[in-house]
Design an enzyme around this catalytic site. Structure first.
Site, PDB file in Angstrom:
ATOM      1  N   GLY A 514     -43.440 -21.589 -28.154  1.00  0.00           N
ATOM      2  CA  GLY A 514     -42.828 -21.823 -29.461  1.00  0.00           C
ATOM      3  C   GLY A 514     -41.843 -20.741 -29.858  1.00  0.00           C
ATOM      4  N   GLY A 705     -49.142 -16.418 -27.442  1.00  0.00           N
ATOM      5  CA  GLY A 705     -50.284 -17.063 -28.084  1.00  0.00           C
ATOM      6  C   GLY A 705     -51.429 -17.390 -27.145  1.00  0.00           C
ATOM      7  CD  GLU A 706     -51.463 -21.767 -24.709  1.00  0.00           C
ATOM      8  OE1 GLU A 706     -52.595 -22.068 -24.323  1.00  0.00           O
ATOM      9  OE2 GLU A 706     -50.554 -22.595 -24.867  1.00  0.00           O
TER      10      GLU A 706
HETATM   11 MO1  MOS Z   1     -51.514 -25.103 -26.012  1.00  0.00          MO
HETATM   12  S1  MOS Z   1     -53.436 -25.243 -25.250  1.00  0.00           S
HETATM   13  O1  MOS Z   1     -50.602 -25.537 -24.633  1.00  0.00           O
HETATM   14  O2  MOS Z   1     -51.322 -26.212 -27.257  1.00  0.00           O
END
Ligand code: MOS
Length: 739
Positions: A514, A705-706
């Site tokens: 994002g 984020g991940e």
């Molecule tokens: Mo993330 S788990 O690719 O929305």
């Protein structure tokens, strides 16, 4: 502009959030709105023979009961599987036939004047079934196993990952590790439940309010299901109350809600209760991992083999990429990955935060810790000894990699040099066993194409319209901070117009792309705006006597000024914008024509194990991330802290319990699906390398984020080994395993 240092901007939506003023997609009641509920199948697989809906229809306030044999559903189509060129989390749309594919599948939609009436009526729907045998676990005797490489899934994306000759190198290696690890099914459980409000206009247009990571995909998928042209559908997803992959595509309730609203000519709202969300939306599949490592006596890893089996549904092959992480975490020249899919009687599983990387890292980084003990080598030193600047699979250069620096800085901040290597050798004053563990994480640096429109107005307004969804990660703040820094206006004056298909294409926001998608596009739009302002006022737009955009507009007698830019990843063809406007996944990476991009993280964890009860506590975590340039320090820090909490939950608490007799998931509420609470969380120190990536985009931002949660689980398991000498290879780790 990768030399820009971004200030610590407070969340632009913080005040609204703490005041409860933030409006989520289905928060606002439309006039004349009706409420819907779903009745669900109580068998694990089979077909509906007969449904008796008389009592439901007779319930006061009920306006409609829809079942599979209803004429209103006759024309409804599936939207197709999101990983198969479609738009939905699964190809199977319930209620188009009497078929039952999994326990908890909807069999009737009830609409009433009140939620209470709809709920009461749903309980009165009766069905008789012909059940079929089910298999719901990886180990079911009749489980059908599909080799992913032989499946129709698109190659090379879902081909097995190989480099060199891992089997020969493993056989020849002086030191080897051979271990099997497992991960359970888990559910995302965002606070905001799956929910839809559907409203039809007199002109045949459909307005959908739904918290989703993929407004454009929902629009296009619904149009396909309902036989409409996409211009007739608008989807609004202003804030998503958590999602973590569960709301990444079209859900099963959305079209049903739209059909009911069309039939009744009134807005209809459906909120899917928590228990139904366990059964009719995606989840993290169960998986098992066979890891083999071969190393020289100096610690250099020469071979790695990662064989993974992962749960999928009967109707879709949900593709996995576990080895995509393990092949690239270190510079191992000989690698063989092999992924297989095990078909079970469930809804199609999907992406749950760090979907493959979290559990692949648990297995692989556990095995690396086993190797460290086999070698009697410090686990940090072992990891640094296997660093690389080249991607071992493609042999292309890594655009940036500061994993060794993450490990060094984390070790320093954690006080790692005081660690004694031997298991069980450290005790706290109260007699608790102390364990210190470390693990690395990585996550692919992907980017989606984007169109960004920027408007400034003569009253000081700044509006950035770009494809991205706010799911709590703070992208509204990151956008405001980045545009404000370029235009030199207050961040509070920048409004992000996102999550609405009326604006620019709202590509799926997932895969932690994002920020790397939206922020560089917004910054490039801001630079185009500076050029446009410069033309309006050659003297004022820059330099010492610099005037604000609003001042320049007023001086020029212009009420507003607009610019638009389009941006895509290196190597993407222009045709990618066609895919973008069709709501299809159009992201690129981690392999680009000239480089490969990953983000990295190192986690250092202290566990304390109470000697009587063996209760495991995690009082202290230090995490150092290399996510390229940090564009929003405050929300980035929150992302990593949140990822660490996720990792603690994923390793010590969370499992969706399966009963092979009944199918479905047994602990389908937040009382029984146990997640960490504040009392489970100690100190979490977060630090960033904050070195811009020189190649991925002009801002130098990668992905965060991940990667935040990748490596937390193995760091905890490795710390438990250090405390107790017990190597635990199955998640979640429970007290009875530590005993
Ligand atoms: Mo993330 S788990 O690719 O929305």
């Amino acid at each position: 502009m990768s030399d820009t240092i971004y200030p610590d901007t407070p969340r632009v939506d913080a005040r609204d959030k703490v005041r409860g003023a933030t409006r989520y997609a289905t928060d606002d009641a439309r006039a004349d709105m009706l409420h819907a509920t779903l009745a669900i199948a109580t068998i694990g697989r089979g077909r509906v023979d007969h449904m008796d809906t008389r009592a439901a229809r007779a319930t006061p306030g009920v306006r409609l009961v829809l079942t599979h044999d209803d004429a209103d559903l006759a024309g409804l189509k599936t939207a197709g599987f999101v990983m198969g060129g479609g738009y939905a989390f699964q190809n199977f749309q319930p209620m188009l036939s009497p078929e039952i594919a999994y326990r908890g599948q909807p069999i009737a939609l009830i609409v009433a004047e009140t939620l209470e009436a709809a709920t009461e009526a749903a309980a009165l729907v009766e069905a008789t079934y012909t059940p079929a045998p089910i298999q719901v676990s990886l180990d079911a005797p009749a489980a059908d196993i599909v080799a992913q490489a032989d499946s129709p899934l698109p190659k090379p994306m879902f081909a097995d990952v190989t480099a060199g000759d891992a089997d020969t190198a493993f056989a020849d290696a002086p030191l080897t590790i051979d271990a099997a690890y497992t991960g359970p099914p888990q559910h995302q459980n965002p606070m905001e439940l799956l929910a839809t409000v559907a409203e039809w206009g007199d002109d045949g247009t459909l307005l959908i309010h739904e918290g989703t990571q993929n407004a454009e995909g929902v629009r296009q998928g619904l149009a396909r299901q309902l036989g409409l042209t996409p211009d007739k559908v608008r989807v609004i997803s202003p804030y998503v109350g958590g999602s973590f992959g569960q709301k990444n595509s079209l859900q099963m309730q959305t079209a049903l809600t739209a059909v009911a609203a069309r039939r009744l000519k009134r807005p209809v709202k459906l909120v899917v209760p928590r228990a139904q969300g366990f059964h009719d939306a995606s989840f993290r599949p169960a998986s098992r991992h066979h890891i083999r490592l071969g190393a020289e006596r100096d610690g250099r890893m020469v071979a790695a083999i990662h064989e993974a089996d992962s749960q999928t549904s009967r109707h879709d092959l949900f593709p996995t990429q576990y080895a995509a992480l393990t092949a690239r975490l270190y510079g191992i020249g000989n690698f063989r990955g092999r992924e297989r899919l095990v078909q079970t009687d469930v809804q199609t599983p999907g992406y749950m935060r760090a979907p493959f990387e979290h559990i692949a890292a648990f297995a692989f980084e556990g095995a690396v810790d086993e190797l460290a003990y086999e070698l009697d080598m410090d686990p940090v030193a072992l990891r640094i000894a296997n660093d690389t600047t080249t991607d071992p699979i493609s042999t292309r250069p890594l655009s940036s990699r500061h994993l060794a620096e993450c490990l060094r800085r984390g070790a320093e901040r954690f006080g790692w040099s005081r660690r004694r290597m031997a298991p069980g050798s450290m005790r706290a004053d109260d007699g608790s066993l102390v364990g210190w563990g470390v693990a690395s994480g990585a996550y692919p640096g992907s980017t989606a194409p984007a169109v960004a429109r920027l408007r400034v107005t003569d009253d000081g307004g700044v509006f950035i319209d770009v494809g991205v969804h706010e799911m709590g990660q703070g992208v509204r703040t990151a956008l405001a901070a980045a545009v404000a820094a370029r235009l030199r206006v207050p961040a509070q004056s920048v409004v992000a117009e996102i999550g609405d298909t009326r604006g620019t294409p709202q590509h799926l926001t997932a895969g932690a792309w994002g920020t790397a998608t939206a922020v560089p596009a917004a910054v490039e739009a801001a630079e185009a705006m500076l050029d446009a302002l410069q033309k309006l006022d050659p003297k004022g737009a820059d330099g010492a006597a610099r005037r604000s955009p609003a001042q320049i507009l007023r001086a020029a007698g212009r009420p507003s000024l607009d610019v638009e830019i389009r941006r895509k990843a290196q190597g993407q063809p222009d045709a990618i914008f066609g895919q973008l406007t069709q709501g299809l996944v159009a992201a690129a990476g981690p392999e680009y024509p000239e480089f490969v991009t990953f983000s990295y993280i190192a986690h250092f964890v202290e566990v304390r194990i109470e000697p009587g009860t063996r209760r495991v506590r995690v009082p202290r975590v230090v995490s150092v991330a290399d996510c390229g340039r940090v564009v929003s320090p405050r929300t980035a820090r929150s992302q990593v802290a949140g990822g660490v909490v996720w990792g603690i939950g994923a390793s010590l608490r969370e499992v969706s319990e399966v009963d092979a007799r009944f199918g479905g998931f047994l602990n389908d509420d937040l009382a029984d699906y146990v997640i960490p609470v504040n009392a489970d969380i100690g100190s979490i120190e977060v630090d960033f390398i904050d070195e811009p990536d020189p190649l991925l985009n002009s801002v130098g931002v990668k992905t965060l984020g991940e990667v935040a949660m990748v490596g937390v689980a193995p760091a905890i398991a490795n710390a438990i080994y250090h405390a107790t000498g017990r190597r635990l290879r199955d998640l979640p780790i429970r007290i009875e395993q530590v005993l």
